[in-house]
Scaffold this active site. Structure first.
Site, mmCIF file in Angstrom:
data_model
loop_
_atom_site.group_PDB
_atom_site.id
_atom_site.type_symbol
_atom_site.label_atom_id
_atom_site.label_comp_id
_atom_site.label_asym_id
_atom_site.label_seq_id
_atom_site.Cartn_x
_atom_site.Cartn_y
_atom_site.Cartn_z
ATOM 1 N N GLY A 73 -9.593 0.748 -4.991
ATOM 2 C CA GLY A 73 -10.596 0.923 -3.954
ATOM 3 C C GLY A 73 -12.032 1.079 -4.390
ATOM 4 O O GLY A 73 -12.896 1.301 -3.547
ATOM 5 N N GLY A 74 -12.323 0.940 -5.675
ATOM 6 C CA GLY A 74 -13.702 1.098 -6.126
ATOM 7 C C GLY A 74 -14.645 0.098 -5.493
ATOM 8 O O GLY A 74 -15.733 0.458 -5.013
ATOM 9 N N CYS A 115 -11.654 -9.145 -15.017
ATOM 10 C CA CYS A 115 -12.010 -8.414 -16.229
ATOM 11 C C CYS A 115 -11.407 -9.076 -17.468
ATOM 12 O O CYS A 115 -10.937 -8.404 -18.377
ATOM 13 C CB CYS A 115 -11.593 -6.953 -16.133
ATOM 14 S SG CYS A 115 -9.852 -6.686 -15.727
#
Length: 472
Positions: free
Chosen positions: A285-286, A397
């Protein structure tokens, strides 16, 4: 002195230490007579699962559902175990090379358990602030108590004692060895060149610092937390001991933990006030929180029920809201086309090795190829969810161009109705080197230099902005 791995005469097989349980059945006991032995035994078991079975470390170190050997330890011993494992994995090629050079013949075929005892002990001797005599003594004891390794106990003792004596020479010699697996280093060299590949490989030796994303007033919170305000807008803590919930501002939901590079994709949309944006891989949820804090009407799409619960809990702490939709990304279809989509896609995670050093030992080049194919399908689907002139921010990432630059170039060549919206270097002072010639973000762990006692580095990340044409 050259040590030999030749078989010594086997000791008579000894039964494991047991004690009668209340039901009369024999039960294995903790090694209370040797403090720290349980930790070392757990470390070798878990290392074997990572290196030999490609099992991700995070799941095994879960307090509730992780490896039984880990869950049986005290909190303090769990911390020591994590330090041993992370250090071993960060330096594994150097450790293995150093051990092999100290033997006149390789260890016998099938002696993997012995190899793991030696590598975890060597990590403690060479790289951790642990008394060398304790590391040697516990490794020898561990060999004695394992029927597979008992005959090598004298070898373990001699080899590790020599390592203690020659520690400085071994460390100096090992600097010429890349600390990452050969398959990964060759891909780094191909993508970044020899010098940058070496810097990236060396950067993963340092654990990642703690970065925070704040909802508002970053400068105020930087002063309040004695943190460094980064060019990304993140705050970097100088040092940290204790628990995250104990940090000022946690209970009031002023910030959340998020690597500096991970906070970039959500910022690439520009003004989000009143825009309907879907975050397609939302948990934990960042990025959902970022989008909501920036004023977007957020639809958070998450397939996992457990992760959806965690997402809701995190948003509740931050006093932010999103419409959480639990479903497979490919099944998601909004009632009306969206203004934008954030697709932070599942990937090889090779940019996160500072915090997840097991990644390089559980992934392979084939995994990167498979994940790149999956990301391509996800991105094509994401582009169908936005209205004409709608924006899709694609990120992951991974450090590998196959999952980033090459994937996007292929998509653009296939679909003339999609265009790349270049990121302008002048809009990101301090991060100019992280924006490539095509206007895409490409960060690496070697970027962002240390400053005034604050650590440098950031996760390896790729991010770009794509727009669906008005005719699309």
């Amino acid at each position: 002195m050259v040590l030999t791995a030749a078989d010594s005469k086997k000791n008579p097989k000894q039964p494991p230490h047991r004690h009668p349980a209340s039901d009369g059945k024999p039960q294995a006991t903790p090694f209370a007579d040797k403090p720290g032995l349980d930790v070392r035994i757990a470390a070798t078991k878990i290392l074997a699962a990572v290196v030999d079975k490609k099992t991700p470390l995070d799941g095994m170190l879960d307090a509730g559902h992780g490896n039984p050997a880990y869950r049986a330890l005290s909190d303090a011993d769990r911390g020591l175990l994590r330090a041993i494992l992370n250090t071993t994995l960060r330096h594994l090629p150097r450790i293995e090379k150093s051990l092999s050079m100290m033997l006149d013949t390789p260890l016998p075929e099938g002696a993997r358990a012995l190899q793991h005892v030696l590598t975890t002990a060597a990590a403690q001797i060479l790289y951790l602030d642990i008394p060398a005599h304790a590391a040697v003594d516990l490794a020898v004891e561990q060999a004695h108590r394992d029927p597979r390794n008992r005959r090598f106990a004298k070898l373990v003792n001699a080899l590790l004692r020599r390592m203690v004596r020659e520690r400085e020479e071994i460390l100096a010699a090992s600097e010429a060895i890349s600390p990452v697996p050969g398959w990964f280093y060759s891909r780094l060299v191909k993508s970044y060149g020899e010098d940058e590949a070496r810097r990236i490989a060396e950067a993963q030796l340092s654990p990642a610092p703690i970065d925070l994303t704040v909802k508002a007033d970053a400068a105020v919170w930087a002063e309040r937390l004695n943190a460094r305000l980064l060019p990304t807008g993140s705050l970097r803590l100088a040092s940290f001991e204790g628990s995250i919930p104990s940090v000022d501002g946690f209970n009031e939901g002023a910030w959340w933990v998020q690597d500096a590079a991970a906070c970039l994709p959500a910022q690439l949309f520009g003004d989000l006030k009143g825009k309907r944006i879907a975050d397609l891989c939302a948990a934990p949820g960042g990025k959902t929180a970022q989008l909501a804090a920036l004023g977007a009407d957020v639809i958070a799409v998450e397939q996992s029920a457990n992760r959806s619960v965690r997402l809701q809990e995190n948003l509740a702490r931050l006093d932010l809201s999103a419409d959480i939709v639990q479903c497979d990304l490919f099944d998601y279809q909004p009632e009306e086309l969206l203004d934008g989509v954030l697709l932070d896609a599942p990937c090889s995670s090779t940019g996160t090795t500072r915090r997840h050093p097991d990644v390089l030992w559980t992934k392979s080049a084939k995994d990167i190829e498979k994940l790149a194919e999956l990301q391509g399908r996800m991105l094509r689907h994401a582009l169908t969810l936005v209205k004409p002139s709608g924006i899709v921010v694609f990120s992951n990432c991974s450090l590998d161009p196959l999952e980033g630059e090459e994937l996007v170039a292929k998509l653009l060549s296939e679909n003339p109705m999609i265009e790349r919206m270049p990121v302008a270097k002048q809009d990101w002072p301090g991060l100019e080197d992280a924006i490539n010639a095509a206007g895409e973000f490409r960060t690496t762990p070697a970027m962002l230099q240390p400053q005034d006692g604050y650590a440098g580095g950031m996760d390896g990340f790729f991010a770009c902005v794509l727009r669906r044409s008005e005719a699309g």
